[in-house]
Design an enzyme around this catalytic site. Structure first.
Site, PDB file in Angstrom:
ATOM      1  N   VAL A 152      11.700  36.846 -28.050  1.00 16.22           N
ATOM      2  CA  VAL A 152      10.417  36.396 -28.607  1.00 16.22           C
ATOM      3  C   VAL A 152      10.373  36.645 -30.111  1.00 16.22           C
ATOM      4  O   VAL A 152       9.882  35.808 -30.876  1.00 16.22           O
ATOM      5  CB  VAL A 152       9.235  37.108 -27.894  1.00 16.22           C
ATOM      6  CG1 VAL A 152       7.904  36.710 -28.533  1.00 16.22           C
ATOM      7  CG2 VAL A 152       9.233  36.793 -26.408  1.00 16.22           C
ATOM      8  N   CYS A 153      10.894  37.778 -30.539  1.00  9.16           N
ATOM      9  CA  CYS A 153      10.791  38.193 -31.945  1.00  9.16           C
ATOM     10  C   CYS A 153      11.286  37.144 -32.951  1.00  9.16           C
ATOM     11  O   CYS A 153      10.575  36.864 -33.925  1.00  9.16           O
ATOM     12  CB  CYS A 153      11.524  39.515 -32.158  1.00  9.16           C
ATOM     13  SG  CYS A 153      10.885  40.867 -31.158  1.00  9.16           S
TER      14      CYS A 153
END
Length: 179
Positions: A50-51
């Site tokens: 996600v980052c």
């Protein structure tokens, strides 16, 4: 957790600023870019899923933040060397236009109160800080949910009007007049 109206903490951190090994690192402090609005966003770990979607999205909006006299700082508890390796090996992060702060001692994230109690990594926290160093907006997301950098830009626009802004207000729209 520090919140709206609190002073953003003092800090002095190493940062990754490019992929070039000769100029990849810089020292960033709370006094860097003095007099500007600052956007600090934290993510849990480098080399995750996600980052990089969030980091790349903030990167794409960096010019918009700069147009508003604001600077963006990304941060996690990974070292500057891990940040550098991630930037070198992730296509979406190679040309990132803002520093990646390395809070490896967890001092800043601890003072902000944004460490996940189970994992010991940063929550997905975002702080909008005014030119005097006062926190004007905070949002925190679960480790598994990405945030919306466009909403942070909209919030910055609203804060910079110094006016009353209604729900879903966007730059250029009328603000509210107190009766």
């Amino acid at each position: 957790m520090l919140t709206v109206g609190d002073k953003f903490p003092s800090f002095d951190l190493k940062a990754t600023v490019s992929t070039d090994p000769k100029s990849a690192f810089a020292q960033i402090t709370d006094q860097s870019d003095a007099g500007k609005w600052k956007i600090f966003f934290f993510w849990p770990k480098d080399f995750t899923f996600v980052c990089p979607t969030e980091i790349a999205a903030f990167g794409k909006l960096n010019g918009e933040f700069n147009d508003r006299d604001a600077v963006v700082y990304g941060a996690s508890t990974d070292s500057e060397f891990v940040h550098h390796a991630w930037r070198v090996h992730h296509e979406d992060l190679k040309a990132l236009p803002f520093p990646m702060l390395a809070d490896i001692k967890r001092e800043l994230s601890t003072e902000l109160g944004i460490l996940d109690k189970t994992e010991g990594v940063c929550l997905r926290a975002t702080f909008v800080v005014d030119p005097e160093g006062i926190i004007r907006h905070v949002s925190v997301y679960d480790l598994s949910v990405g945030r919306n950098p466009q909403e942070i830009l909209r919030t910055l626009d609203a804060l910079q009007t110094d006016e009353l802004c209604p729900c879903n207000w966007n730059k250029g729209e009328s603000t509210l007049q107190a009766a």
